[in-house]
Scaffold this active site. Structure first.
Site: not given
Length: 281
Positions: A11, A38, A61, A63, A102-103, A126, A130, A151
């Site tokens: 990634g 994983i 992940a 995403t 992540t946000d 999502y 996370k 971002w």
């Protein structure tokens, strides 16, 4: 020599880490789905026991927001249980653990940047998956770094590369002006991670480039630096051609980095210039 296992190495963050680290100082074990799954606990534990990494960095992940909504079991299996398995492995071999987050663990409703001490209230599958991954990391290993960003762009599919691709195909584009965050270069995020793993400053970090903009402003700067001329319309998210439903104000405050005063991220404009110059080479 520091031994690092990068899970999800194909990634954009995995590639950024490999492009940034010094191979003379670090021995790297790169795995992606083809080499190791994983979500399979025994595979993860066997790999860790065999190779004895000093650091495990989880870049793996799901995403894609829509895939997570459509396939929640897949999202939780990879984003949560995958993180759990790597954390168990880290504890078993005494490795430090880095979990990328992540946000989206926040709801994005309050209009000011979130610090590491604000309550996480994810609204999407999502974000929820996370957050579950973060909780597993905290539960299973003490020597951890949870790094939240937003971002992020680098090699691969992301907003920057999509804008540049469309600029070669289209005359106009509608871009959201009601989504705000801090564009962050994968390479700058990789530099921070490689710094942190050589410290004992464990905990949760917000790590974004400095400054906040909306998607429309970000796209305008991308096109300006690329010397591309395309008409853009500033629109709400529901009318945008590029932005899925995300937290409206997803800016993160690098509060911990600031108060411990050990590392400073560059501005998002500086990082974008560097990325565009490298991309043009």
């Amino acid at each position: 020599m520091l031994k690092i296992w990068i899970a999800g190495s194909a990634g954009q963050m995995g590639q950024a880490l490999n492009d940034t680290l010094d191979p003379l100082e670090m021995e790297v074990f790169n795995t992606d789905l083809q080499e190791l799954d994983i979500t399979r606990t025994d595979e993860v534990l066997n790999f860790a026991t065999l190779n004895r990494p000093d650091v495990i960095i989880n870049c793996a992940a799901v995403t894609d927001i829509q895939i997570c909504e459509d396939e929640p079991e897949k999202a939780y299996r990879i984003n949560a249980l995958g993180a759990r398995n790597l954390s168990i492995a880290a504890r078993k071999v005494g490795a430090k653990m880095v979990q990328l987050s992540t946000d989206d663990v926040f709801d994005g409703q309050r209009g000011v940047a979130y610090t590491e001490f604000d309550e996480a209230r994810p609204q999407t599958v999502y974000g929820k998956s996370k957050k579950a991954g973060e909780e597993y990391v905290k539960e299973f290993t003490e020597k951890h770094f949870i790094v939240r960003s937003n971002w992020v762009y680098g090699k691969g599919k992301n907003f920057v590369n999509k804008i540049l691709e469309l600029a070669d195909e289209r005359e106009s584009l509608a871009v959201a002006s009601d989504q705000f965050a801090s564009p962050t270069s994968a390479k700058d995020l990789a530099r921070l991670i490689l710094f942190l793993i050589q410290t004992n400053e464990y905990g949760t970090y917000h790590a974004t480039c400095k400054g906040v903009c909306n998607r429309y402003e970000f796209a305008k700067e991308i096109l300006r630096l690329a010397g591309k001329d395309m008409k853009m319309e500033s629109v709400p998210t529901r009318m945008s051609e590029l932005s899925s439903s995300r937290p409206a104000f997803a800016a993160l405050d690098n509060f911990i980095l600031r108060i411990i005063d050990v590392y400073e991220m560059p501005s998002w404009q500086e990082s974008l210039v560097e990325y565009m110059e490298e991309r043009a080479e």
